[in-house]
Write an enzyme that holds these catalytic residues in place. Structure first.
Site, PDB file in Angstrom:
ATOM      1  N   SER A 423      51.329  32.595  -4.206  1.00 26.85           N
ATOM      2  CA  SER A 423      51.914  33.333  -3.079  1.00 26.85           C
ATOM      3  C   SER A 423      52.753  34.516  -3.548  1.00 26.85           C
ATOM      4  CB  SER A 423      52.825  32.410  -2.265  1.00 26.85           C
ATOM      5  OG  SER A 423      52.096  31.440  -1.581  1.00 26.85           O
ATOM      6  N   GLN A 501      50.945  43.180  -2.445  1.00 32.94           N
ATOM      7  CA  GLN A 501      51.442  43.098  -1.080  1.00 32.94           C
ATOM      8  C   GLN A 501      52.395  44.259  -0.857  1.00 32.94           C
ATOM      9  OE1 GLN A 501      54.650  40.405   0.398  1.00 32.94           O
ATOM     10  NE2 GLN A 501      52.985  39.342   1.466  1.00 32.94           N
ATOM     11  N   TYR A 582      60.360  41.943   8.727  1.00 34.51           N
ATOM     12  CA  TYR A 582      60.450  43.230   8.056  1.00 34.51           C
ATOM     13  C   TYR A 582      59.958  44.329   9.006  1.00 34.51           C
ATOM     14  CZ  TYR A 582      61.363  40.348   3.975  1.00 34.51           C
ATOM     15  OH  TYR A 582      61.906  39.440   3.108  1.00 34.51           O
ATOM     16  N   ARG A 630      49.558  39.799   6.408  1.00 33.49           N
ATOM     17  CA  ARG A 630      50.423  38.627   6.563  1.00 33.49           C
ATOM     18  C   ARG A 630      51.132  38.714   7.913  1.00 33.49           C
ATOM     19  NH1 ARG A 630      54.354  35.029   2.744  1.00 33.49           N
ATOM     20  NH2 ARG A 630      52.317  34.284   2.139  1.00 33.49           N
ATOM     21  N   ARG A 724      56.321  27.598  -4.134  1.00 32.14           N
ATOM     22  CA  ARG A 724      57.284  26.920  -5.007  1.00 32.14           C
ATOM     23  C   ARG A 724      56.638  26.077  -6.105  1.00 32.14           C
ATOM     24  NH1 ARG A 724      59.611  27.402   0.003  1.00 32.14           N
ATOM     25  NH2 ARG A 724      61.728  28.249   0.051  1.00 32.14           N
TER      26      ARG A 724
END
Length: 771
Positions: A423, A501, A582, A630, A724
């Site tokens: 990710s 990204q 964002y 995304r 993670r």
């Protein structure tokens, strides 16, 4: 104690039995509105775990029930002219009347007073009771009386169903899916006694109305169902024992969650049990299971604390705390299964091939995973894995079949050797936006760790677009050269592909790096912020300026310039960040977009500027390379975007040329309330993939190969992004493959000497030895 159970269903009867066994001096009454042995429905389903629990508490009752049980291991699925079967699932069914007869007889044997044909309107009718157990069903009068105390949340689900029976013998739990001119109908069928099976027919509200079922009497409804399912009925008839229901007897399922299960009426303690406290959809057959386990847990707490009047408050507190956890788990699984059936026609039956449809059905609750299916029916699962692998270009060999997550994926000119993604994760370690040696090692190690694709952290298109001073950028040639060094390393030393990204922080910019205060404004050297509207992220955060048309043009061109640099650096895929509050996300969400011009208001207006940026980037991004977007598929805040809104946005981006939707959620509104859990965001990817017809990336709480294989095999997403776990273990993909016994996956040649030892250690640990 003096105990009164209002409602003579399984919960009240079994609690009365157990409490009498715990202490025969208790005076216990079970009060039922119906006549003895009168009941609605045909058969109920138990789990093996519930039966194990019942054996511990009352072997006499469990032995009697088991003698009356019908046991089966197989599930059979009929769809599109195909009949498919799998085994090892271990169901037991019993007629509801037979179950109640057994419980009634046992209760009477132990001295529980059974009172039939008495309508109870109030708990105050029993002023001498120490404890009143309200197990009077989903329409509980007792719960309704104390609404403020119990805080019930009742939601009528959209599907319609009718509960029928048949004398046609079935030797498997059978699901039959039939398409009519107005939509899909499905039957849930299981045998509960010799010569009798439950036959639940379910459909959407739209199909129900289009066929005029709302205007039919029961006889006509039954005849309609016999016609739809004539093939499987083989000349047998359907019957109803719900003649007390007016009209066609089609129902809507009431989903019930209560904020509290206990109350005090000034004299007696009142506790909810069974359907009065919670409901679980018949799609996983857990209503009776939950009721019986409620009774067991409440008895257990009396045994622990002492079965006296003085201990009732402590007992009820412990009971509710413990049962809430398990009930929530079952209700979550039931919700997943229920929602699967609610959209089965448009989302799965019309789109998936029968093999994948069956896998999706078997794993609909998300309680049954890929490896759990292997334990149940290894032959069937390996056959499905082989089918899936061959569909994705992996030829059959004598080796272990390639699991779904390790099959290749192709989109435009991009080919991934497996479906695991690292990710995008912010490292906050750049200097003036330039990736450095840390980033080289960070991305390089994860590329060597076996993932098919890794994404950069959100890379900002201008200095003012950064979240923090430590964010990476792509607004100058030095940054592009540093990224090219990383891209070249990944391509030269691994099979992995690497994507960038691109994003703009908008109202969430000019903040400290994470370890100095996540989302907290910089103490000094702040830069001005822009957003869709002047809405700060934190209440005390910097207020952004609403973007002017000139600023929109400037930022759009910054994205285009960054995309050109990304293409020159050799990135394989570009993702546009339109999530998490964002800049582009701030246009999409009504929480952050308060504009009254053509960029605010409707979904189409709110998407106008993000789509403009997307199209401009797509125009300069190489045609053979894919683009993903995304999205925050749920704002998790009142008034914010929902999954339905995300579906609409996904359609718009698909029309604009997007190849993938990366399905995240939240972080748009500081006071959001996500409902976390294993794979909690996967339903968003599932919905968009199968309703919009675009490839999706699932992300969020995916931490095992078992999770990824389940998601991909079921067609809930095409790729799985792991965050993670990849921070904790750069070689997550290689290690997870080894854990599930896959040895044919390649390791970097420099590390091959460690592969066999790692696999051997896992085998020894699995055998009970020391690694």
């Amino acid at each position: 104690m003096r105990i009164v159970c209002i409602g003579g269903g399984p919960a009240g009867l079994y609690f009365g039995i157990l409490m009498k066994m715990l202490d025969p001096t208790h005076v216990i009454s079970v009060v039922e509105r119906n006549r003895p042995y009168d009941t609605f429905g045909f058969g109920v389903v138990f789990s093996d775990a519930t039966m194990d629990n019942m054996r511990k508490w009352d072997p006499v009752t469990s032995d009697t029930i088991e003698q009356a049980f019908n046991h089966w291991d197989d599930i059979e699925v009929l769809i599109k002219g195909r009949r498919m079967r799998t085994t090892g699932h271990g169901f037991v069914g019993i007629g509801r009347k037979r179950l109640l007869n057994i419980l009634q007889a046992r209760a009477e044997e132990l001295g529980v007073e059974l009172i039939f044909e008495r309508e109870v309107n109030s708990d105050l009718e029993f002023p001498d009771a120490d404890l009143i157990v309200a197990c009077d069903g989903v329409n509980s009068k007792i719960r309704a009386k104390y609404t403020e105390a119990f805080r019930p949340d009742m939601l009528m689900r959209p599907n319609r169903y009718i509960w029928l029976g048949t004398d046609r013998p079935f030797d498997a739990f059978t699901f039959d899916f039939r398409k009519t001119e107005h939509g899909w109908f499905q039957a849930h069928i299981y045998k509960f006694e010799e010569g009798a099976a439950t036959f639940i027919v379910e459909t959407t509200e739209e199909a129900y109305l289009a066929h005029g079922l709302d205007k039919m009497e029961q006889g006509a409804s039954i005849a309609f169902c016999e016609n739809v399912f004539a093939e499987i009925l083989e000349g047998h008839h359907l019957v109803s024992n719900a003649r007390h229901l007016r009209g066609s007897a089609w129902l809507s399922f009431p989903r019930l969650i209560c904020g509290k299960w206990t109350a005090f009426n000034g004299n007696s303690h009142v506790v909810l049990m069974g359907d009065a406290a919670h409901t679980a959809h018949f799609a996983i057959g857990s209503g009776t299971k939950l009721a019986l386990e409620d009774a067991i847990e409440l008895t257990s707490q009396f045994k622990i604390h002492g079965a006296t009047k003085d201990n009732i408050p402590a007992v009820l507190k412990a009971y509710e705390e413990l049962r809430r956890v398990d009930v929530a788990r079952i209700q979550n699984a039931a919700r997943n299964a229920m929602e699967w059936f609610e959209v089965v026609g448009s989302r799965y039956a019309d789109t998936l091939e029968p093999e994948q449809f069956m896998y999706s059905l078997l794993t609909r609750s998300q309680r049954i995973s890929h490896e759990n299916l292997r334990l149940r029916d290894k032959t069937w699962l390996e056959g499905y894995e082989r089918w899936f692998a061959e569909r994705n270009g992996v030829p059959a060999t004598n080796d272990r079949v390639t699991p779904p997550m390790l099959t290749p994926f192709h989109i435009r000119g991009l080919s991934l050797h497996n479906r695991i993604i690292v990710s995008p994760m912010a490292m906050y370690s750049a200097e003036e936006g330039v990736p450095n040696d840390f980033h080289l090692v960070h991305f390089g190690s994860r590329a060597l760790g076996g993932a098919g694709l890794l994404f950069t952290e959100m890379t900002c298109v201008s200095p003012e677009a950064r979240i923090t001073p430590g964010c990476c950028g792509l607004w100058n040639d030095a940054q592009a050269a540093a990224y090219k060094r990383i891209v070249d390393f990944v391509h030269r030393n691994s099979q992995a592909k690497i994507g960038i990204q691109l994003g703009h922080a908008g109202r969430k910019g000019s903040t400290r790096v994470a370890w100095e205060g996540m989302d907290e404004p910089l103490p000094d050297h702040n830069w001005p912020l822009v957003s869709a509207s002047p809405v700060p992220y934190l209440p005390d955060g910097q207020v952004p300026e609403p973007m002017s048309r000139a600023e929109m043009d400037e930022v759009r061109d910054q994205f285009v310039a960054a995309a050109r640099r990304a293409a020159a650096a050799g990135f394989d895929i570009l993702e546009l960040h339109c999530a998490h509050g964002y800049l582009l996300s701030s246009f999409l969400s009504p929480l952050t977009n308060r504009r009254t011009d053509e960029y605010g208001g409707s979904i189409e207006n709110r998407a106008r500027y993000p789509l403009e940026v997307f199209r401009a980037v797509r125009a300069v991004w190489p045609e053979a390379k894919p683009m993903s977007v995304r999205l925050s598929c749920h704002d998790w805040a009142e008034g914010g975007n929902t999954p339905e809104d995300a579906l609409a946005f996904a359609k718009l981006f698909k029309q604009a040329g997007a190849d993938l939707i990366d399905c995240s959620s939240g972080q748009v509104w500081a006071d959001d309330h996500p409902i976390y859990g294993r794979l909690y965001q996967t339903p968003f990817a599932d919905k968009i993939r199968n309703e919009v017809g675009i490839a999706t990336i699932a992300v969020g709480a995916i931490s095992e190969a078992d999770h990824a294989n389940s998601i991909i095999a079921a067609g809930r997403a095409d790729l799985c992004a792991i965050a993670r776990p990849h921070l904790a273990d750069p070689a997550w993909t290689l290690h997870e493959a080894a854990k599930i016994g896959v040895k044919q996956i390649g390791w970097p040649k420099q590390y091959v000497s460690g592969k066999s030892q790692y696999e051997a250690n896992l085998e020894r640990a699995a055998a009970g030895g020391k690694a």
